[in-house]
Enzyme design. Structure first.
Site, short mmCIF file in Angstrom:
data_model
loop_
_atom_site.label_atom_id
_atom_site.label_comp_id
_atom_site.label_asym_id
_atom_site.label_seq_id
_atom_site.Cartn_x
_atom_site.Cartn_y
_atom_site.Cartn_z
N SER A 86 0.83 -1.20 0.00
CA SER A 86 0.00 0.00 0.00
C SER A 86 0.87 1.26 0.00
CB SER A 86 -0.97 -0.03 1.18
OG SER A 86 -2.11 0.78 0.93
N LYS A 138 -21.15 16.96 9.50
CA LYS A 138 -20.05 17.30 10.41
C LYS A 138 -19.70 16.14 11.34
CE LYS A 138 -17.00 20.16 11.90
NZ LYS A 138 -15.85 20.49 11.04
#
Length: 269
Positions: A86, A138
């Site tokens: 990765s 949020k």
């Protein structure tokens, strides 16, 4: 006037090791070491990578710094150790040549973002969150509730953008077509031998093989030994029995808790 240590540096190669998960501390250490490589005008850098990857931004900053170093004429050769997956791959493709052990675990090209839905557990123990927020998204990935369909689509868009950045970096670094990269960039892991067949690495061999390649590219003596820069600071705990296990547990805790809710270029079996 050329300082003596600079003349010596031109006849030797530098070595930097990236070990463990890539995060802020690794980024700071490696970037500082890369600046020293440039300042001392080393003609070659042996980059040893033994990492499952880590945070996106930190991996990108190291990658960009390696490309800038190559622009100065420094020859960069990466050596993949036990694992270079990765984000480790993302950093590695900034090198002009990659050498991997045949059994190295590599690949895992992709992005992962994980949160924790603890709503059932919180309900069972009688805990409820009270949230006041400025916007609908949020508190996205809040642990006290499941994702909505809209939130999932929003996060998927974020992941897709990060994934495309990863694919493009691999395609450019390895001189592969982006569509070819996408065919195997689905999170799967490979051995070093398989990675060579795919074009992810250039040659099979150990760190010594990579050192010799770096010396050849930079026109150094074949037995030129590297100067290791950016060594992690030794901790007092490292002297204690079982410190290796404690360090591994600490890295696991960091990846599962401290890095939660962040897009990661990280191999997470």
């Amino acid at each position: 006037m050329a300082w003596p240590w600079r003349r010596r540096s031109r006849r030797r190669m530098a070595r930097i090791a990236i070990e463990g998960a890539i995060g802020a501390s690794t980024r700071r250490r490696v970037l500082k070491a890369l600046r020293e490589v440039e300042k001392r005008e080393f003609p070659a850098l042996l980059l040893r990578i033994d990492s499952p990857g880590g945070t996106v931004g930190d991996s990108q900053e190291i990658h960009a710094a390696l490309l800038r170093l190559r622009e100065t004429g420094c020859r960069v050769v990466a050596s993949f150790g036990n694992i270079s997956a990765s984000g480790g791959v993302y950093v590695g493709v900034a090198a002009e040549t990659i050498v991997s052990n045949p059994g190295t675990i590599t690949g895992s090209i992709g992005v992962i973002l994980r949160g924790n839905n603890l709503s059932k557990l919180l309900e069972r123990v009688g805990i409820r969150f009270e949230t006041v927020k400025s916007g609908a998204y949020k508190d996205i990935l809040s642990p006290d509730r499941a994702l909505s369909a809209e939130e999932r689509d929003l996060l998927q868009s974020l992941i897709d953008s990060s994934y495309e950045q990863f694919v493009q970096a691999v395609a450019v670094g390895r001189q592969l077509d982006a569509d070819v990269v996408r065919q195997f960039a689905d999170g799967r892991v490979f051995s070093g031998a398989q990675a060579k067949e795919l074009g992810l690495v250039d040659a099979l061999g150990d760190e010594e093989t990579a050192r010799r390649k770096a010396a050849e590219l930079a026109g150094l003596e074949a037995d030129s030994q590297p100067v290791t820069l950016g060594k992690p600071r030794k901790q007092l705990m490292g002297l204690l029995p079982g410190s290796g296990l404690l360090r591994q547990l600490g890295q696991l805790l960091e990846s599962e808790v401290l890095l939660a809710h962040q897009p990661l270029w990280l191999f997470r079996p």
